[in-house]
Design a protein around this motif. Sequence first.
Motif, PDB file in Angstrom:
ATOM      1  N   ILE A   1       0.848  -1.190   0.000  1.00 32.97           N
ATOM      2  CA  ILE A   1       0.000   0.000   0.000  1.00 32.97           C
ATOM      3  C   ILE A   1       0.884   1.240   0.000  1.00 32.97           C
ATOM      4  CG2 ILE A   1      -1.578   1.379   1.410  1.00 32.97           C
ATOM      5  CD1 ILE A   1      -2.928  -1.198   2.259  1.00 32.97           C
TER       6      ILE A   1
ATOM      7  N   PRO B   1      -7.478   3.033  -7.252  1.00 35.23           N
ATOM      8  CA  PRO B   1      -8.938   2.927  -7.191  1.00 35.23           C
ATOM      9  C   PRO B   1      -9.637   4.180  -7.723  1.00 35.23           C
ATOM     10  CG  PRO B   1      -7.942   2.170  -5.142  1.00 35.23           C
ATOM     11  CD  PRO B   1      -6.853   2.825  -5.934  1.00 35.23           C
TER      12      PRO B   1
ATOM     13  N   GLU C   1     -21.353   1.171  -5.128  1.00 38.07           N
ATOM     14  CA  GLU C   1     -20.238   0.894  -4.220  1.00 38.07           C
ATOM     15  C   GLU C   1     -20.333   1.725  -2.947  1.00 38.07           C
ATOM     16  OE1 GLU C   1     -16.688  -0.478  -7.283  1.00 38.07           O
ATOM     17  OE2 GLU C   1     -17.146   1.651  -7.046  1.00 38.07           O
TER      18      GLU C   1
ATOM     19  N   PHE D   1     -15.145  -1.600   2.876  1.00 36.74           N
ATOM     20  CA  PHE D   1     -13.994  -2.346   2.371  1.00 36.74           C
ATOM     21  C   PHE D   1     -14.349  -3.303   1.233  1.00 36.74           C
ATOM     22  CE2 PHE D   1     -12.889  -1.253   6.753  1.00 36.74           C
ATOM     23  CZ  PHE D   1     -11.641  -0.672   6.571  1.00 36.74           C
TER      24      PHE D   1
ATOM     25  N   ARG E   1     -15.416  -3.039  -1.870  1.00 37.87           N
ATOM     26  CA  ARG E   1     -14.924  -2.805  -3.233  1.00 37.87           C
ATOM     27  C   ARG E   1     -13.444  -3.123  -3.375  1.00 37.87           C
ATOM     28  NH1 ARG E   1     -13.061   3.047  -4.041  1.00 37.87           N
ATOM     29  NH2 ARG E   1     -13.589   2.696  -6.221  1.00 37.87           N
ATOM     30  N   TYR E   2     -12.707  -3.089  -2.265  1.00 37.34           N
ATOM     31  CA  TYR E   2     -11.271  -3.343  -2.332  1.00 37.34           C
ATOM     32  C   TYR E   2     -10.931  -4.826  -2.353  1.00 37.34           C
ATOM     33  CZ  TYR E   2     -10.954   1.620  -1.245  1.00 37.34           C
ATOM     34  OH  TYR E   2     -11.086   2.978  -1.273  1.00 37.34           O
TER      35      TYR E   2
ATOM     36  N   TRP F   1      -9.669  -6.680  -5.519  1.00 34.82           N
ATOM     37  CA  TRP F   1      -8.316  -6.456  -6.024  1.00 34.82           C
ATOM     38  C   TRP F   1      -7.237  -7.147  -5.192  1.00 34.82           C
ATOM     39  CZ3 TRP F   1     -10.617  -1.076  -5.785  1.00 34.82           C
ATOM     40  CH2 TRP F   1     -11.233  -0.749  -6.989  1.00 34.82           C
TER      41      TRP F   1
ATOM     42  N   PHE G   1      -1.270  -0.999  -4.275  1.00 33.55           N
ATOM     43  CA  PHE G   1      -2.293   0.040  -4.253  1.00 33.55           C
ATOM     44  C   PHE G   1      -1.634   1.411  -4.295  1.00 33.55           C
ATOM     45  CE2 PHE G   1      -5.391  -3.060  -2.435  1.00 33.55           C
ATOM     46  CZ  PHE G   1      -6.476  -2.749  -3.236  1.00 33.55           C
TER      47      PHE G   1
ATOM     48  N   SER H   1      -5.476   3.763  -1.446  1.00 35.07           N
ATOM     49  CA  SER H   1      -6.198   2.561  -1.060  1.00 35.07           C
ATOM     50  C   SER H   1      -7.408   2.946  -0.225  1.00 35.07           C
ATOM     51  CB  SER H   1      -5.257   1.663  -0.249  1.00 35.07           C
ATOM     52  OG  SER H   1      -4.908   2.312   0.982  1.00 35.07           O
ATOM     53  N   TRP H   2      -7.810   2.005   0.651  1.00 33.57           N
ATOM     54  CA  TRP H   2      -8.893   2.329   1.586  1.00 33.57           C
ATOM     55  C   TRP H   2      -8.514   3.485   2.499  1.00 33.57           C
ATOM     56  CZ3 TRP H   2      -7.271  -2.900   1.104  1.00 33.57           C
ATOM     57  CH2 TRP H   2      -6.256  -3.310   1.982  1.00 33.57           C
TER      58      TRP H   2
END
Length: 257
Positions: free
Chosen positions: A39, A69, A76, A82, A84-85, A88, A98, A101-102
């Motif tokens: 990340i 992203p 979404e 979390f 949608r992540y 991947w 990433f 990221s989140w």
Amino acid sequence: MSEETPTGAAYEQDLQRLQLALVRYQQHAIAEGDKVLIIFEGRDAAGKDGSIQRITEHLSTRATRVIAPPKPSDRERSQWFFQRYVQWLPAAGETVIFNRSWYNRGGVEPVMGFCTEDEHEHFLREVPAFEGMLVDSGVRLVKLWLDVSRKEQKKRLEERRTDPLKVLKSSPLDEAAQSRFDDYTAARDGMLRRTHSDEAPWTCVRSDQKKPARLAILRHLVRTLAPQAIASEVEAPDPAVLFTFELGALSDGRLAR
């Protein structure tokens, strides 16, 4: 040669040596089924793109994916944050990077008003457990925070506006990066404090000087992920450039304010 002031020739030599070590590790990772998740987070213009390019330059395109992203769809936005992540995340033998990221919800979203205070707080409470589950499932998780000073960020953002080769790096959020620098600092501090853990630690990179930062990141990845036979051939990163997050870094000058 000091990592802080690499000459052109010394930098290229070190870069190629470290990239080769990373290639050797990926061969091992594919054979052993390692699931690697890296990340990259940091302020705008902190050097994420360039660092990622040096990492992936010689890696397998089939076994390596870089995810930046996009803005979430209406559907979404209605999901568990979390969710949608998860699509991947790496499978066996894959390396996923990433580029943001989140952790957008830890910095950009609360500063820019893209989420509510409750959503931000909920995220900070949930993310350690989510990352703990990833690590428990066998994901090799590396979290990198690239830190850049106010002065250097201003210089780089100006280059984006004036250099036609860098125009695609420009973002509508660039202007807010400087005008809300202090807000981003406060969000960063809270995010690092609350989402750093033994299972999923933050590694901070001082990136005002791009070349030392890139070399330090490559060294860290090899020494963190690779088996001893490969990692032992790579020197530890310069602690003045790259270090594991600790609370003292918020006040002792290691992180930009």
